[in-house]
Design a protein around this motif. Structure first.
Motif, PDB file in Angstrom:
ATOM      1  N   HIS A  18       0.819  -1.222   0.000  1.00  0.00           N
ATOM      2  CA  HIS A  18       0.000   0.000   0.000  1.00  0.00           C
ATOM      3  C   HIS A  18       0.848   1.264   0.000  1.00  0.00           C
ATOM      4  O   HIS A  18       0.301   2.375  -0.102  1.00  0.00           O
ATOM      5  CB  HIS A  18      -0.944   0.009   1.209  1.00  0.00           C
ATOM      6  N   LEU A  19       2.161   1.136   0.099  1.00  0.00           N
ATOM      7  CA  LEU A  19       3.067   2.287   0.040  1.00  0.00           C
ATOM      8  C   LEU A  19       3.846   2.329  -1.271  1.00  0.00           C
ATOM      9  O   LEU A  19       4.839   3.049  -1.374  1.00  0.00           O
ATOM     10  CB  LEU A  19       4.038   2.243   1.214  1.00  0.00           C
ATOM     11  N   ASP A  20       3.404   1.584  -2.250  1.00  0.00           N
ATOM     12  CA  ASP A  20       4.115   1.514  -3.526  1.00  0.00           C
ATOM     13  C   ASP A  20       3.709   2.704  -4.400  1.00  0.00           C
ATOM     14  O   ASP A  20       2.878   2.598  -5.306  1.00  0.00           O
ATOM     15  CB  ASP A  20       3.800   0.182  -4.223  1.00  0.00           C
ATOM     16  N   ARG A  21       4.294   3.839  -4.110  1.00  0.00           N
ATOM     17  CA  ARG A  21       4.038   5.068  -4.864  1.00  0.00           C
ATOM     18  C   ARG A  21       5.227   5.996  -4.639  1.00  0.00           C
ATOM     19  O   ARG A  21       6.023   5.795  -3.713  1.00  0.00           O
ATOM     20  CB  ARG A  21       2.753   5.747  -4.395  1.00  0.00           C
ATOM     21  N   PRO A  22       5.394   7.025  -5.470  1.00  0.00           N
ATOM     22  CA  PRO A  22       6.507   7.966  -5.255  1.00  0.00           C
ATOM     23  C   PRO A  22       6.299   8.808  -4.003  1.00  0.00           C
ATOM     24  O   PRO A  22       5.176   9.197  -3.660  1.00  0.00           O
ATOM     25  CB  PRO A  22       6.482   8.831  -6.524  1.00  0.00           C
ATOM     26  N   PHE A  23       7.407   9.092  -3.339  1.00  0.00           N
ATOM     27  CA  PHE A  23       7.424   9.984  -2.184  1.00  0.00           C
ATOM     28  C   PHE A  23       8.386  11.126  -2.477  1.00  0.00           C
ATOM     29  O   PHE A  23       9.354  10.961  -3.229  1.00  0.00           O
ATOM     30  CB  PHE A  23       7.865   9.249  -0.910  1.00  0.00           C
ATOM     31  N   GLU A  24       8.106  12.276  -1.875  1.00  0.00           N
ATOM     32  CA  GLU A  24       8.917  13.462  -2.126  1.00  0.00           C
ATOM     33  C   GLU A  24       9.812  13.759  -0.922  1.00  0.00           C
ATOM     34  O   GLU A  24       9.367  13.657   0.232  1.00  0.00           O
ATOM     35  CB  GLU A  24       8.019  14.667  -2.426  1.00  0.00           C
ATOM     36  N   GLY A  40      -2.181 -13.190   8.992  1.00  0.00           N
ATOM     37  CA  GLY A  40      -2.030 -14.346   8.128  1.00  0.00           C
ATOM     38  C   GLY A  40      -1.194 -14.056   6.900  1.00  0.00           C
ATOM     39  O   GLY A  40      -1.093 -12.917   6.430  1.00  0.00           O
ATOM     40  N   SER A  41      -0.579 -15.106   6.367  1.00  0.00           N
ATOM     41  CA  SER A  41       0.254 -14.992   5.162  1.00  0.00           C
ATOM     42  C   SER A  41      -0.595 -15.262   3.933  1.00  0.00           C
ATOM     43  O   SER A  41      -1.549 -16.038   3.973  1.00  0.00           O
ATOM     44  CB  SER A  41       1.426 -15.977   5.226  1.00  0.00           C
ATOM     45  N   LEU A  42      -0.211 -14.609   2.828  1.00  0.00           N
ATOM     46  CA  LEU A  42      -0.957 -14.748   1.584  1.00  0.00           C
ATOM     47  C   LEU A  42      -0.011 -14.505   0.415  1.00  0.00           C
ATOM     48  O   LEU A  42       0.861 -13.623   0.473  1.00  0.00           O
ATOM     49  CB  LEU A  42      -2.114 -13.754   1.526  1.00  0.00           C
ATOM     50  N   ARG A  43      -0.171 -15.288  -0.631  1.00  0.00           N
ATOM     51  CA  ARG A  43       0.624 -15.131  -1.844  1.00  0.00           C
ATOM     52  C   ARG A  43      -0.305 -15.132  -3.053  1.00  0.00           C
ATOM     53  O   ARG A  43      -1.140 -16.018  -3.203  1.00  0.00           O
ATOM     54  CB  ARG A  43       1.640 -16.266  -1.984  1.00  0.00           C
ATOM     55  N   ALA A  76      -4.814  -4.096  -6.054  1.00  0.00           N
ATOM     56  CA  ALA A  76      -5.545  -3.249  -5.114  1.00  0.00           C
ATOM     57  C   ALA A  76      -5.974  -4.025  -3.879  1.00  0.00           C
ATOM     58  O   ALA A  76      -5.938  -3.503  -2.755  1.00  0.00           O
ATOM     59  CB  ALA A  76      -6.768  -2.635  -5.805  1.00  0.00           C
ATOM     60  N   GLY A  77      -6.354  -5.279  -4.072  1.00  0.00           N
ATOM     61  CA  GLY A  77      -6.732  -6.092  -2.923  1.00  0.00           C
ATOM     62  C   GLY A  77      -5.579  -6.369  -1.991  1.00  0.00           C
ATOM     63  O   GLY A  77      -5.735  -6.327  -0.758  1.00  0.00           O
ATOM     64  N   VAL A  78      -4.410  -6.638  -2.551  1.00  0.00           N
ATOM     65  CA  VAL A  78      -3.231  -6.865  -1.722  1.00  0.00           C
ATOM     66  C   VAL A  78      -2.836  -5.588  -0.990  1.00  0.00           C
ATOM     67  O   VAL A  78      -2.456  -5.616   0.190  1.00  0.00           O
ATOM     68  CB  VAL A  78      -2.072  -7.400  -2.594  1.00  0.00           C
TER      69      VAL A  78
END
Length: 752
Positions: free
Chosen positions: A80-86, A740-743, A728-730
């Motif tokens: 959920h943090l996979d985006r550019p940061f400044e 819990g773990s999920l792949r 988006a779900g991940v």
């Protein structure tokens, strides 16, 4: 005062003191080696101007005046943090530019990131933290490669940070320092050579004396015109394939469509020779990338290119971190234009990339085992699109994904010119009913007399290859009466026998099972389901005691090509076959029915691929090469081996998969994890309309307690919708910090 030509710095409290006009971004990187920028004195009175400009930073550091904001993509962060940061650019990191590695503070710890862009104004009203350190001024991820990583992440339903972790090798400071010194030395030598060129040219243009002219005239007259003409090149294997020359001619052409093709080689055409010829046909300055499944394949091609004098680099994952990073930097700075490697080299930053060649793309070694699990085929397709480089798939057998891409118009099929069958492939025979009836009881055995005759004839001409499906002695056994597989009562793994006269034992937990009883019929007698390479070598050694017998694969390790004598029998498992320089005189493909009986929906296609790779190591029929397939001759997969360039088998496979909505006629995703995590993911994820969900079902096995598996299927034309929904779900699950773990994997090879 300014101490040099660098960009002046701006204090955190005076971010835009006088509202000076910003220079264009290109001017910042025109001279990255300029002097260190001077910091402006701290002036609290200019805080209002800084806030008015929109630049807010945390306290305790200064920022540069020109383009003080850096957009950074972090590597390996949560989904959920996979985006550019400044971040704010400090004077110490003023040279940071797009594609360079930096270290930033994120979530309380130092994190690696890559600069995407330099901005004059931030896009957020939050206070910016500083770039803590500029790791290196090397542009390790050019803009085109960053777009490739973003495209791969979108197609695989993963994060860009995970793709960057696959694309970038770990930095090695000592290797970087050594390569910088080597680059400086090479540059100095080039400059020294360039300085000597005018003197040499002056000597050549100086007037010659009459004596020197007289002494040269007889020598010129004595030279024959025939000695000055280069010899005519002989026919090359690649010239037989219509369209290959056109693809190489258009490689690297920025105008027009990008050439992409699939080429199925005849058994008599070595892939190393065809690849070397294609690389030699490229223009000077054009880059090329060759991906092969195994490191031995890379070494074979490297030997061919070395013999031809073609400079190249090998970028392999088996090298140590120092050597790998030094090779990476040599490729990055354009020291060589040809790069060879296996799966880990798919992201190699080749300069002026014009041609990409992938060898045997259906090999499971080209499937990435790390998130987001992209196949090399997907990575190369993205590179061909973004970098507009020609794409060529070479293989010894047809591939289902490549055939589907060819039928869709994405790839062109390069077929060979007609030629005598005996000159392009060995003589291939299957043990049909006639041969079995002719031999009587021996015809039903695992090693019939016809196989012995093939070995005896072949030993008079060269080495013999015997391919078996499995390594070991007796890797799988079953009940003699009902055929139930013998499994360990403790961990449920398969029981096996390690040697002649050995006991039943488990290969997982090491349990010895002396009193085994079948759980179905309560009988104690067992039989071998599959005979391994060690047991096969033992049987052949009794039949040919005076012949050198070698085993390749499994615990014995892979046999090197140079270790095969001319009068030897090599028993090998699929993928471990050596490739002697003069090829094998004959080959036996044993236990063909067992190879086809693998528990997978693509067992027949995979078996044909492995058989054809072994057949490609045998001499042509004109040279006495022959192949015997021991199996049920009426099976479509075995009949496809005997027929020459027949598409009936693959057409039937595609038709069956289309009727069953199997890949590639259905985009499939697999969700594996804890039961509750798998169930809640399917309930909370907004899947596209029309998605079919199968499961979740409980997994079986000793380590599968409490784990489940679900499969989602959708029309392939909406594959991007499925990838976006899963990603988006991940990300939503990561933001909720779900337990819990999920792949999640898209298009896993073993989904059915």
């Amino acid at each position: 005062m300014r101490s040099g030509g660098g960009a002046p710095a701006l204090s955190t409290s005076a971010a835009a003191a006088a509202g000076e006009p910003q220079e264009e971004q290109a001017s910042l990187f025109a001279a990255p080696a300029a002097a260190v920028p001077e910091t402006a004195p701290h002036d609290p009175g200019r805080d209002a101007a800084a806030r008015g400009r929109g630049l807010r930073t945390t306290a305790g550091f200064d920022v540069v005046r020109e383009l003080p904001v850096a957009s950074v993509r972090l590597v390996g962060v949560l989904p959920h943090l996979d985006r550019p940061f400044e971040y704010a650019v400090t004077p110490e990191t003023a040279e940071a530019g797009p594609g360079m590695r930096v270290r930033v503070r994120f979530s309380g710890r130092d994190t690696e990131g890559l600069v995407l862009d330099r901005l004059a104004e931030p896009t957020t009203d939050r206070a910016l933290a500083p770039l803590r350190r500029l790791v290196s001024t090397d542009v390790v991820v050019p803009p085109a490669m960053m777009r490739v990583c973003e495209d791969v992440a979108a197609r695989s339903g993963g994060t860009v940070g995970d793709v960057l972790r696959l694309a970038l090798p770990p930095r090695h400071a000592r290797a970087e320092k050594a390569d910088r010194a080597a680059a400086d030395k090479e540059q100095a030598q080039e400059q020294g050579t360039a300085a000597e060129v005018p003197d040499a040219a002056a000597e050549e243009t100086a007037p010659e004396t009459s004596e020197s002219q007289e002494s040269q005239e007889p020598q010129e007259s004595q030279e024959s015109p025939q000695s000055q003409e280069p010899p005519e090149p002989g026919p090359r294997p690649g010239d037989r394939y219509v369209g290959l020359a056109a693809l190489l001619y258009r490689a690297g052409d920025p105008s027009g469509p990008v050439p992409r093709a699939a080429l199925t080689l005849d058994a008599g055409d070595p892939w190393t020779v065809v690849t070397a010829d294609a690389l030699a046909d490229l223009d000077d300055g054009q880059g090329a990338l060759v991906i092969a499944p195994d490191q031995r394949d890379v070494a074979r091609l490297s030997r061919v290119l070395t013999a031809r004098g073609l400079a190249h680099e090998v970028l392999a994952g088996t090298e140590g971190p120092e050597k790998r990073y030094r090779t990476f930097r040599r490729v990055l700075r354009g020291a060589t234009r040809i790069v060879l490697g296996n799966r880990s080299a798919a992201f190699a930053p080749v300069r002026d990339l014009a041609l990409v060649i992938c060898v045997d793309e259906s090999d499971d070694l080209l499937e990435e085992p790390r998130a987001p699990y992209p196949h090399v085929r997907t990575v190369l397709q993205c590179r061909s699109r973004e970098e507009r480089c020609a794409l060529l798939f070479l293989s010894a057998s047809d591939s289902v994904p490549l055939r589907a891409l060819a039928d869709a118009g994405y790839l062109a099929r390069l077929d060979p010119l007609p030629a005598p069958v005996t000159s392009v492939r060995p003589h291939i025979v299957a043990m049909d009913q006639y041969l079995r009836d002719r031999e009587g009881a021996s015809g039903r055995s695992r090693l019939p007399q016809e196989a012995m005759r093939v070995i005896r004839r072949g030993l008079t001409r060269g080495p013999i290859l015997v391919q078996v499906p499995r390594s070991g002695y007796v890797p799988a056994i079953a009940c003699t009466f009902c055929g139930t597989r013998a499994q360990c009562p403790h961990c449920a793994a398969q029981l096996s026998i390690t040697g002649r006269g050995g006991h039943l034992h488990c290969r997982v937990c090491g349990r010895r099972e002396d009193g085994y009883r079948c759980p179905e019929c309560d009988r104690t007698q067992v039989r071998a389901m599959v005979i391994g390479s060690t047991r096969t070598a033992e049987e052949l050694s009794r039949a040919f005691p005076a012949v050198t017998l070698l085993v390749s694969g499994g615990a014995h390790g892979a046999l090197e090509d140079s270790e095969v004598p001319d009068d030897a029998i090599v028993v090998a498992t699929p993928g471990a076959e050596p490739s002697p320089p003069d090829r094998f005189a004959a080959a036996l493909l044993l236990d063909a029915d067992a190879m086809l009986g693998r528990a997978a929906f693509d067992a027949d296609v995979e078996a044909v691929r492995r058989w054809r790779n072994a057949i490609a190591l045998v001499r042509s029929a004109d040279q006495g090469g022959e192949v015997l397939v021991v199996g049920t001759a009426t099976l479509p997969a075995i009949r496809d081996l005997v027929a020459h360039r027949s598409g009936a088998f693959l057409d039937r496979v595609l038709e069956d998969r289309r009727d069953l909505d199997l890949p590639p006629f259905g985009r499939v995703a697999e969700i594996i994890g804890d039961k509750e995590a798998c169930r809640s993911f399917l309930e909370t994820t907004d899947l596209p309309d029309g998605s079919e969900v199968f499961g979740p079902v409980d997994l079986e096995g000793p380590d599968a307690a409490g784990r489940a598996r679900a499969v989602v299927r959708l029309d392939p034309h909406r594959s991007r919708e499925l990838a976006d929904a899963l990603r988006a779900g991940v990300a939503a699950r990561s933001a909720r910090k779900a337990h819990g773990s999920l792949r999640v994997r898209l298009d896993p090879p073993d989904v059915f």
